[in-house]
Design a protein around this motif. Structure first.
Motif, PDB file in Angstrom:
ATOM      1  N   LYS A   1     -42.388 -11.985  25.194  1.00  0.00           N
ATOM      2  CA  LYS A   1     -43.168 -11.088  25.990  1.00  0.00           C
ATOM      3  C   LYS A   1     -44.558 -10.640  25.464  1.00  0.00           C
ATOM      4  CE  LYS A   1     -38.757  -8.653  26.943  1.00  0.00           C
ATOM      5  NZ  LYS A   1     -38.079  -7.284  26.292  1.00  0.00           N
ATOM      6  N   LEU A   2     -44.711 -11.597  24.421  1.00  0.00           N
ATOM      7  CA  LEU A   2     -46.103 -11.113  23.576  1.00  0.00           C
ATOM      8  C   LEU A   2     -47.145 -12.334  23.714  1.00  0.00           C
ATOM      9  CD1 LEU A   2     -44.722  -8.992  20.710  1.00  0.00           C
ATOM     10  CD2 LEU A   2     -46.173  -8.175  22.658  1.00  0.00           C
ATOM     11  N   VAL A   3     -46.467 -13.585  23.698  1.00  0.00           N
ATOM     12  CA  VAL A   3     -47.257 -14.816  23.778  1.00  0.00           C
ATOM     13  C   VAL A   3     -47.790 -14.850  25.198  1.00  0.00           C
ATOM     14  CG1 VAL A   3     -45.529 -16.597  23.983  1.00  0.00           C
ATOM     15  CG2 VAL A   3     -47.538 -16.988  22.907  1.00  0.00           C
ATOM     16  N   LYS A   4     -48.971 -15.677  25.258  1.00  0.00           N
ATOM     17  CA  LYS A   4     -49.490 -15.847  26.601  1.00  0.00           C
ATOM     18  C   LYS A   4     -48.787 -17.210  27.205  1.00  0.00           C
ATOM     19  CE  LYS A   4     -54.403 -14.804  25.617  1.00  0.00           C
ATOM     20  NZ  LYS A   4     -55.809 -15.605  25.166  1.00  0.00           N
ATOM     21  N   VAL A   5     -48.888 -17.132  28.469  1.00  0.00           N
ATOM     22  CA  VAL A   5     -48.414 -18.330  29.051  1.00  0.00           C
ATOM     23  C   VAL A   5     -49.174 -19.611  28.650  1.00  0.00           C
ATOM     24  CG1 VAL A   5     -48.170 -19.825  31.445  1.00  0.00           C
ATOM     25  CG2 VAL A   5     -47.432 -17.361  31.189  1.00  0.00           C
ATOM     26  N   GLY A   6     -48.719 -20.741  28.206  1.00  0.00           N
ATOM     27  CA  GLY A   6     -49.331 -21.857  27.441  1.00  0.00           C
ATOM     28  C   GLY A   6     -49.479 -21.534  26.007  1.00  0.00           C
ATOM     29  N   GLY A   7     -49.111 -20.371  25.418  1.00  0.00           N
ATOM     30  CA  GLY A   7     -49.266 -20.039  24.107  1.00  0.00           C
ATOM     31  C   GLY A   7     -47.926 -20.825  23.310  1.00  0.00           C
ATOM     32  N   ILE A   8     -48.171 -20.705  21.975  1.00  0.00           N
ATOM     33  CA  ILE A   8     -46.994 -21.397  21.159  1.00  0.00           C
ATOM     34  C   ILE A   8     -46.416 -20.309  20.255  1.00  0.00           C
ATOM     35  CG2 ILE A   8     -46.842 -23.212  19.290  1.00  0.00           C
ATOM     36  CD1 ILE A   8     -47.641 -24.352  21.962  1.00  0.00           C
ATOM     37  N   ILE A   9     -45.289 -20.417  20.216  1.00  0.00           N
ATOM     38  CA  ILE A   9     -44.230 -19.808  19.141  1.00  0.00           C
ATOM     39  C   ILE A   9     -43.723 -20.932  18.286  1.00  0.00           C
ATOM     40  CG2 ILE A   9     -42.456 -18.313  18.704  1.00  0.00           C
ATOM     41  CD1 ILE A   9     -42.611 -17.797  21.928  1.00  0.00           C
ATOM     42  N   ALA A  10     -44.009 -20.724  16.923  1.00  0.00           N
ATOM     43  CA  ALA A  10     -43.423 -21.698  16.046  1.00  0.00           C
ATOM     44  C   ALA A  10     -42.719 -20.933  15.132  1.00  0.00           C
ATOM     45  CB  ALA A  10     -44.621 -22.177  14.909  1.00  0.00           C
ATOM     46  N   TYR A  11     -41.469 -21.592  14.982  1.00  0.00           N
ATOM     47  CA  TYR A  11     -40.218 -21.096  14.202  1.00  0.00           C
ATOM     48  C   TYR A  11     -40.001 -21.866  13.040  1.00  0.00           C
ATOM     49  CZ  TYR A  11     -39.207 -18.228  18.211  1.00  0.00           C
ATOM     50  OH  TYR A  11     -39.221 -17.310  19.452  1.00  0.00           O
ATOM     51  N   ASP A  12     -39.939 -21.475  11.841  1.00  0.00           N
ATOM     52  CA  ASP A  12     -40.073 -22.006  10.694  1.00  0.00           C
ATOM     53  C   ASP A  12     -38.516 -22.154  10.171  1.00  0.00           C
ATOM     54  OD1 ASP A  12     -41.066 -23.557   8.698  1.00  0.00           O
ATOM     55  OD2 ASP A  12     -41.224 -21.878   7.334  1.00  0.00           O
ATOM     56  N   ASN A  13     -38.205 -23.346   9.399  1.00  0.00           N
ATOM     57  CA  ASN A  13     -36.785 -23.534   8.976  1.00  0.00           C
ATOM     58  C   ASN A  13     -35.892 -24.040   9.864  1.00  0.00           C
ATOM     59  OD1 ASN A  13     -37.882 -21.059   7.065  1.00  0.00           O
ATOM     60  ND2 ASN A  13     -37.854 -22.814   6.051  1.00  0.00           N
ATOM     61  N   THR A  14     -36.067 -24.735  11.047  1.00  0.00           N
ATOM     62  CA  THR A  14     -35.196 -24.861  11.886  1.00  0.00           C
ATOM     63  C   THR A  14     -34.138 -26.266  11.795  1.00  0.00           C
ATOM     64  OG1 THR A  14     -36.878 -26.078  13.390  1.00  0.00           O
ATOM     65  CG2 THR A  14     -36.221 -23.753  13.802  1.00  0.00           C
ATOM     66  N   LEU A  15     -34.552 -26.673  10.424  1.00  0.00           N
ATOM     67  CA  LEU A  15     -33.590 -28.113  10.153  1.00  0.00           C
ATOM     68  C   LEU A  15     -32.802 -27.291   8.914  1.00  0.00           C
ATOM     69  CD1 LEU A  15     -35.779 -31.125  10.029  1.00  0.00           C
ATOM     70  CD2 LEU A  15     -33.940 -30.322  11.699  1.00  0.00           C
ATOM     71  N   TRP A  16     -33.123 -26.203   8.415  1.00  0.00           N
ATOM     72  CA  TRP A  16     -32.336 -25.255   7.491  1.00  0.00           C
ATOM     73  C   TRP A  16     -31.582 -26.219   6.400  1.00  0.00           C
ATOM     74  CZ3 TRP A  16     -33.494 -21.133   5.779  1.00  0.00           C
ATOM     75  CH2 TRP A  16     -32.750 -20.126   5.331  1.00  0.00           C
ATOM     76  N   PHE A  17     -32.571 -26.859   5.795  1.00  0.00           N
ATOM     77  CA  PHE A  17     -32.061 -27.719   4.341  1.00  0.00           C
ATOM     78  C   PHE A  17     -31.191 -28.860   5.005  1.00  0.00           C
ATOM     79  CE2 PHE A  17     -32.761 -23.266   2.801  1.00  0.00           C
ATOM     80  CZ  PHE A  17     -33.594 -23.683   1.653  1.00  0.00           C
ATOM     81  N   GLY A  18     -31.236 -29.298   6.300  1.00  0.00           N
ATOM     82  CA  GLY A  18     -30.610 -30.371   6.671  1.00  0.00           C
ATOM     83  C   GLY A  18     -29.291 -30.005   7.091  1.00  0.00           C
ATOM     84  N   SER A  19     -28.724 -28.512   6.929  1.00  0.00           N
ATOM     85  CA  SER A  19     -27.363 -28.073   7.035  1.00  0.00           C
ATOM     86  C   SER A  19     -27.023 -27.974   8.578  1.00  0.00           C
ATOM     87  CB  SER A  19     -27.334 -26.596   6.694  1.00  0.00           C
ATOM     88  OG  SER A  19     -28.022 -25.836   7.387  1.00  0.00           O
ATOM     89  N   VAL A  20     -27.999 -28.063   9.576  1.00  0.00           N
ATOM     90  CA  VAL A  20     -27.745 -28.305  10.858  1.00  0.00           C
ATOM     91  C   VAL A  20     -27.301 -29.667  11.436  1.00  0.00           C
ATOM     92  CG1 VAL A  20     -29.481 -26.378  11.480  1.00  0.00           C
ATOM     93  CG2 VAL A  20     -29.982 -28.866  11.671  1.00  0.00           C
TER      94      VAL A  20
END
Length: 187
Positions: free
Chosen positions: A117-136
């Motif tokens: 709801k806060l980022v513009k259309v075309g804007g970027i959201i970056a989420y860190d740790n999405t491999l989570w030590f390879g556990s995924v």
């Protein structure tokens, strides 16, 4: 934990390519990624930095001050959900170019709904740790894997699945650091 140097450098380059001016960071810790962001933004760039732990932020503050970028940062010591609610209910809806989330993994799904709801259309959201030590990618815990990573891996797996199915964003999981997922808001 701080982001690795290669991840900070990548995010810095991304921000420059985007010509980002208004950004947000949820989960600041000692501010290494915050410093990289501030250095990448133009002189009139703005960062809303949210974290409950002001003491950790103040550990890195001398480096931010020495770099001459403290004026770009609005540090908010608060629960991020309260700040996000205020921004959504205020005049900040769809005004952010870039949002970096490095917070409690169990809350990523809830953060996603709010930051969209806060980022513009075309804007970027970056989420860190999405491999989570390879556990995924592991079906069983390995000796090298931190216990906390194994206990919380389901949150990250569910979050990655949510992003893959979310038609509001175009997403890409990058194997840099501990995994960074970029989401470009489509509408």
């Amino acid at each position: 934990m701080n982001v690795p140097a290669d991840e900070a450098q990548f995010l810095s380059m991304l921000l420059k390519i985007m010509n980002a001016k208004k950004t947000m960071e949820i989960g600041v810790f000692t501010g290494y990624s915050l410093l990289a962001t501030a250095l990448a933004l133009p002189e009139d760039g703005q960062i809303t930095a949210i974290d409950l732990d002001k003491e950790a932020y103040e550990t890195g503050l001398p480096f931010i001050q020495k770099a001459g970028v403290e004026h770009k940062i609005n540090f908010v010591q608060s629960d991020a959900f309260l700040v996000l609610d205020d921004l959504i209910n205020g005049e900040d809806e769809v005004t952010f170019d870039f949002i970096f989330v490095d917070a409690q993994k169990k809350d990523y799904m809830k953060f996603h709904e709010q930051v969209l709801k806060l980022v513009k259309v075309g804007g970027i959201i970056a989420y860190d740790n999405t491999l989570w030590f390879g556990s995924v990618a592991n079906l069983e815990k390995t000796d090298e894997m931190p216990e906390n990573a194994w206990r919380t891996r389901e949150f990250v797996i569910q979050f990655n699945s949510l992003l893959a199915a979310d038609h509001r964003v175009e997403s890409c999981l990058i194997s840099i650091g501990d995994g960074v997922t970029l989401c470009r808001r489509l509408y």
